[in-house]
Design an enzyme around this catalytic site. Structure first.
Site, mmCIF file in Angstrom:
data_model
loop_
_atom_site.group_PDB
_atom_site.id
_atom_site.type_symbol
_atom_site.label_atom_id
_atom_site.label_comp_id
_atom_site.label_asym_id
_atom_site.label_seq_id
_atom_site.Cartn_x
_atom_site.Cartn_y
_atom_site.Cartn_z
ATOM 1 N N LEU A 20 0.807 -1.220 0.000
ATOM 2 C CA LEU A 20 0.000 0.000 0.000
ATOM 3 C C LEU A 20 0.848 1.283 0.000
ATOM 4 O O LEU A 20 0.659 2.185 -0.825
ATOM 5 C CB LEU A 20 -0.882 -0.041 1.251
ATOM 6 C CG LEU A 20 -2.127 0.788 1.266
ATOM 7 C CD1 LEU A 20 -3.004 0.484 0.073
ATOM 8 C CD2 LEU A 20 -2.898 0.522 2.547
ATOM 9 N N GLU A 40 9.423 -5.134 -4.657
ATOM 10 C CA GLU A 40 8.519 -5.849 -3.747
ATOM 11 C C GLU A 40 8.845 -7.339 -3.850
ATOM 12 O O GLU A 40 8.907 -7.887 -4.945
ATOM 13 C CB GLU A 40 7.067 -5.575 -4.167
ATOM 14 C CG GLU A 40 6.032 -6.501 -3.562
ATOM 15 C CD GLU A 40 6.042 -6.542 -2.030
ATOM 16 O OE1 GLU A 40 5.954 -5.485 -1.401
ATOM 17 O OE2 GLU A 40 6.162 -7.671 -1.477
ATOM 18 N N GLN A 120 -7.956 -3.703 0.609
ATOM 19 C CA GLN A 120 -6.574 -3.445 0.175
ATOM 20 C C GLN A 120 -6.250 -4.163 -1.140
ATOM 21 O O GLN A 120 -5.544 -3.629 -1.984
ATOM 22 C CB GLN A 120 -5.626 -3.914 1.289
ATOM 23 C CG GLN A 120 -4.194 -3.517 1.103
ATOM 24 C CD GLN A 120 -3.421 -3.558 2.416
ATOM 25 O OE1 GLN A 120 -4.001 -3.581 3.493
ATOM 26 N NE2 GLN A 120 -2.107 -3.542 2.337
ATOM 27 N N TYR A 225 -17.828 -4.557 15.318
ATOM 28 C CA TYR A 225 -17.055 -5.139 16.422
ATOM 29 C C TYR A 225 -17.905 -6.220 17.067
ATOM 30 O O TYR A 225 -19.140 -6.117 17.088
ATOM 31 C CB TYR A 225 -16.715 -4.069 17.467
ATOM 32 C CG TYR A 225 -15.551 -3.210 17.046
ATOM 33 C CD1 TYR A 225 -14.261 -3.553 17.410
ATOM 34 C CD2 TYR A 225 -15.747 -2.078 16.275
ATOM 35 C CE1 TYR A 225 -13.184 -2.778 17.011
ATOM 36 C CE2 TYR A 225 -14.671 -1.300 15.874
ATOM 37 C CZ TYR A 225 -13.393 -1.660 16.242
ATOM 38 O OH TYR A 225 -12.331 -0.902 15.841
ATOM 39 N N ASP A 323 3.894 1.276 7.809
ATOM 40 C CA ASP A 323 4.056 0.415 8.986
ATOM 41 C C ASP A 323 5.513 0.306 9.418
ATOM 42 O O ASP A 323 5.786 -0.030 10.573
ATOM 43 C CB ASP A 323 3.510 -0.992 8.689
ATOM 44 C CG ASP A 323 2.000 -1.079 8.865
ATOM 45 O OD1 ASP A 323 1.348 -0.015 8.895
ATOM 46 O OD2 ASP A 323 1.460 -2.200 8.962
HETATM 47 C C1 LIG Z 1 -7.130 -7.013 9.955
HETATM 48 C C2 LIG Z 1 -6.533 -5.698 9.556
HETATM 49 C C3 LIG Z 1 -7.369 -4.649 9.197
HETATM 50 C C4 LIG Z 1 -6.814 -3.418 8.838
HETATM 51 N N1 LIG Z 1 -7.663 -2.402 8.496
HETATM 52 C C5 LIG Z 1 -7.150 -1.202 8.147
HETATM 53 C C6 LIG Z 1 -8.016 -0.147 7.736
HETATM 54 O O1 LIG Z 1 -9.241 -0.290 7.698
HETATM 55 N N2 LIG Z 1 -7.445 1.042 7.345
HETATM 56 C C7 LIG Z 1 -6.093 1.204 7.364
HETATM 57 O O2 LIG Z 1 -5.633 2.299 7.000
HETATM 58 N N3 LIG Z 1 -5.256 0.229 7.739
HETATM 59 C C8 LIG Z 1 -5.747 -0.973 8.125
HETATM 60 N N4 LIG Z 1 -4.910 -1.989 8.461
HETATM 61 C C9 LIG Z 1 -3.448 -1.750 8.444
HETATM 62 C C10 LIG Z 1 -2.878 -1.795 7.032
HETATM 63 O O3 LIG Z 1 -3.145 -3.036 6.434
HETATM 64 C C11 LIG Z 1 -1.379 -1.551 7.094
HETATM 65 O O4 LIG Z 1 -1.139 -0.397 7.846
HETATM 66 C C12 LIG Z 1 -0.814 -1.351 5.689
HETATM 67 O O5 LIG Z 1 -0.907 -2.538 4.961
HETATM 68 C C13 LIG Z 1 0.643 -0.933 5.784
HETATM 69 O O6 LIG Z 1 1.157 -0.821 4.500
HETATM 70 P P1 LIG Z 1 2.719 -0.829 4.252
HETATM 71 O O7 LIG Z 1 2.878 -0.738 2.777
HETATM 72 O O8 LIG Z 1 3.371 0.173 5.126
HETATM 73 O O9 LIG Z 1 3.212 -2.226 4.812
HETATM 74 P P2 LIG Z 1 2.860 -3.688 4.301
HETATM 75 O O10 LIG Z 1 1.481 -3.759 3.807
HETATM 76 O O11 LIG Z 1 3.263 -4.607 5.400
HETATM 77 O O12 LIG Z 1 3.824 -3.886 3.079
HETATM 78 C C14 LIG Z 1 5.219 -3.966 3.208
HETATM 79 C C15 LIG Z 1 5.710 -4.665 1.964
HETATM 80 O O13 LIG Z 1 7.140 -4.643 1.954
HETATM 81 C C16 LIG Z 1 7.587 -5.856 1.388
HETATM 82 N N5 LIG Z 1 8.977 -6.035 1.816
HETATM 83 C C17 LIG Z 1 9.454 -6.154 3.076
HETATM 84 N N6 LIG Z 1 10.795 -6.249 3.063
HETATM 85 C C18 LIG Z 1 11.175 -6.196 1.759
HETATM 86 C C19 LIG Z 1 12.436 -6.243 1.102
HETATM 87 N N7 LIG Z 1 13.588 -6.352 1.792
HETATM 88 N N8 LIG Z 1 12.471 -6.180 -0.238
HETATM 89 C C20 LIG Z 1 11.314 -6.055 -0.955
HETATM 90 N N9 LIG Z 1 10.095 -6.008 -0.393
HETATM 91 C C21 LIG Z 1 10.028 -6.063 0.951
HETATM 92 C C22 LIG Z 1 6.635 -6.885 1.946
HETATM 93 O O14 LIG Z 1 6.612 -8.042 1.126
HETATM 94 C C23 LIG Z 1 5.306 -6.135 1.935
HETATM 95 O O15 LIG Z 1 4.551 -6.371 0.769
HETATM 96 C C24 LIG Z 1 -5.419 -3.237 8.832
HETATM 97 C C25 LIG Z 1 -4.580 -4.297 9.187
HETATM 98 C C26 LIG Z 1 -5.129 -5.507 9.549
HETATM 99 C C27 LIG Z 1 -4.193 -6.626 9.942
#
Ligand SMILES: Cc1cc2nc3c(=O)[nH]c(=O)nc-3n(C[C@H](O)[C@H](O)[C@H](O)COP(=O)(O)OP(=O)(O)OC[C@H]3O[C@@H](n4cnc5c(N)ncnc54)[C@H](O)[C@@H]3O)c2cc1C
Length: 554
Positions: A20, A40, A120, A225, A323
């Protein structure tokens, strides 16, 4: 220099992580014309729903890059646009609380867009295709396995997850959008602080062979919830009511003090440990509230609900976003939204520094602006976790609830890229009805009319700086035309209340806290950088000084 075979590529910005936040960063950087490579390790975009609730500010940002309509259409295919968030004993049982009867009550006053739900796995392909359309290079099945920075740049080793071949990339800057376990954050030895791990949770993805609609009795809210003696968690149900997921944070009766007392080191009821399909089925049926209901489990994911933030979002040429920078429990729907907004804040700064138009210190304002917002978000997600899921944690150390408008569009920045006026507040958040365009706040939504088309002031922002002058602000308007040229940055000027841009409801000066001869300077991220209450000091040289300060030109 790390070990790698293959030619070394050069790219201004390398993004590690293409989920994301990595995709959003690629999109926003290309929007500002920056060449970017995102890697990725997975083979493609998300295959399961996690994030779903998109907040107002996120939709505003997607609107600014032309994605609002497609995201709204896709979201409405999946979810009721007027859904909300409640708390029930079970889907068939009593409603305990209703947090948001309708997600969009009161929204039209503050924003040209809406809150919505979109999974997502449906949003990521939209971001991906827009990023690629704008020219971003995205490499899936590619892991960043080494990273070394020096005074001039960063060298990364990329490993193909299929055949193990390696190549080196040289980047001026790197964004670590690599998720909550962020290998980049570890590599940089950046610590985390906050409440930490709250529970070992699961998500059960399912579909029902029976219509759940009658159980919901017109209450399909999007998020339900569930609070009962067996479990605590939440459903996200699509509009058919027959498919979605159930996230479970806790099992056991957390309302019984003797049980909580017996397990002082929460998380004490680990639903993830040894989870089987049979057990998941029992829990799912209990949450639906209909014994024996035919449901098909499609997948079970285990994860930790965590509340903590990084102690720094920058280490020299590497930035953390999403994250990787802050991990929050899903309560409040903050994780993905906050990450997308991180990416938006960083993109224009990188663009202006890379093009030589801003000083290096502008990059330091990323941490100064986004980390306080990230910390606030960690606290507020924790507050919502405690109140909605785990009241047994008690109120000690739990911050009072900050309302959703203030959280979504009321957070404010204090940094060297903002020039506050004398007497301006420096609070971290304010309700949007109170900030009145004070420097550091998101520029307010006011309806304007351009050649017969009604739009929002927000539609004027996004590519460069914008000066909005009041109806008697001719002096500032003229100053802006000269100052933009002198500074060599894009500066659009609008005379709000003139024939070119009518102030549809006569709200502009009051909404922006200026008199009719005043003006505000809006940064490329839609935040107010500076304002003049009236025309007393109007001059192009004064405005050049302001721009030089906001651009951290030293
Ligand atoms: C049940 C649930 C419900 C949620 N609901 C919401 C919601 O309603 N609204 C909201 O805003 N958020 C929600 N979230 C949180 C949201 O899903 C996360 O905050 C979001 O996915 C974070 O995105 P990101 O890209 O920072 O990290 P991630 O989605 O964790 O992506 C990180 C990516 O980096 C890749 N990666 C890691 N290391 C490497 C590397 N060395 N080389 C290449 N690639 C790598 C991984 O494969 C991964 O695809 C929810 C989470 C959960 C568990």
């Amino acid at each position: 220099m790390p070990n790698a075979t293959g030619p070394e590529q050069e790219v201004p910005v390398l993004i590690v992580g293409g989920s994301l936040v990595g995709l959003a960063a690629a999109l926003f950087l290309r929007w500002h014309g920056v060449d970017v490579l995102a890697v990725e390790r997975h083979a493609g975009t998300a295959i399961r729903a996690r994030s779903g609730h998109l907040q107002l500010r996120t939709l505003e940002l997607l609107r600014s890059v032309g994605l609002e309509d497609v995201v709204r259409r896709k979201g409405e295919e999946q979810y009721d646009p007027n859904g909300g968030i409640n708390n029930v004993e079970s889907l068939a049982g009593r409603e305990i609380a209703n947090y948001f009867p309708d997600l969009n009550t009161g929204v039209a006053e503050f924003s040209p867009t809406v809150r919505l739900f979109i999974d997502q796995d449906k949003l990521e392909p939209i971001l991906r295709s827009k990023a690629e359309e704008l020219g971003a290079r995205l490499r899936y099945g590619t892991e960043c396995t080494e990273l070394l920075q020096d005074a001039d740049g960063v060298t990364a080793v990329l490993t193909d997850t299929g055949d193990g071949t390696q190549s080196a990339v040289r980047a001026r800057y790197v964004i670590g959008a690599d998720g909550n376990r962020s290998p980049i954050r570890d590599r940089l030895a950046i610590g985390m602080r906050g409440p930490g791990t709250l529970s070992h949770s699961i998500t059960i993805y399912f579909r029902s062979e029976l219509d759940l609609e009658p159980l919901l009795r017109d209450r399909n809210q999007g998020v339900h919830y569930v609070t009962n003696p067996l479990l605590r968690g939440f459903f996200r149900l699509n509009r058919s009511g027959n498919a979605g997921f159930l996230a479970i944070n806790l099992i056991g009766d957390t309302a019984r003090p003797e049980i909580v007392a017996a397990f002082p080191d929460a998380p004490w009821a680990n639903v993830a440990e040894g989870i089987t399909e049979q057990r998941a089925l029992e829990l799912l049926r209990a949450a639906i509230g209909v014994p024996g209901i035919p449901v098909v489990i499609e997948d079970i994911a285990t994860w930790h609900a965590v509340a903590e933030g990084a102690v720094s979002y920058q280490s020299e040429r590497v930035f953390l976003a999403g994250d990787a920078a802050h991990v929050v429990p899903p309560n409040g729907g903050y994780g993905g939204n906050t990450g997308i907004q991180d990416a938006h804040n960083l993109a224009w700064k990188l663009a202006l520094v890379l093009s030589g138009k801003a000083g290096l210190a502008l990059l330091e304002t990323y941490d100064a602006e986004r980390r306080p917002v990230g910390d606030l978000t960690v606290e507020q997600a924790y507050t919502r976790y405690v109140t909605r899921v785990a009241p047994y944690l008690g109120t000690q150390g739990v911050q009072p609830l900050v309302d959703d408008f203030s959280m979504e569009i009321g957070y404010c920045y204090n940094s060297s890229a903002v020039l506050p006026g004398r007497g301006d507040s420096s609070s971290l958040h304010e309700h949007p009805s109170e900030s009145h365009g004070r420097p550091g706040s998101r520029a307010p939504h006011v309806v304007v009319d351009r050649a017969g088309t009604r739009l929002s002031t927000l539609d004027l922002f996004g590519n460069g700086f914008v000066l909005l002058a009041g109806p008697a602000g001719d002096a500032w308007y003229a100053a802006a035309l000269a100052a933009g040229q002198q500074c060599g940055v894009r500066l659009d000027a609008w005379h709000v209340g003139s024939d070119d841009l009518r102030d549809a409801d006569d709200r502009f000066p009051a909404a922006y806290g200026i008199s009719s001869s005043g003006a505000v300077l809006v940064r490329p991220d839609g935040f107010v950088g500076w304002r003049a209450i009236d025309a007393a000091d109007a001059s192009s040289s004064g405005l050049v000084d302001v721009l030089n300060t906001v651009l951290c030109r030293g």
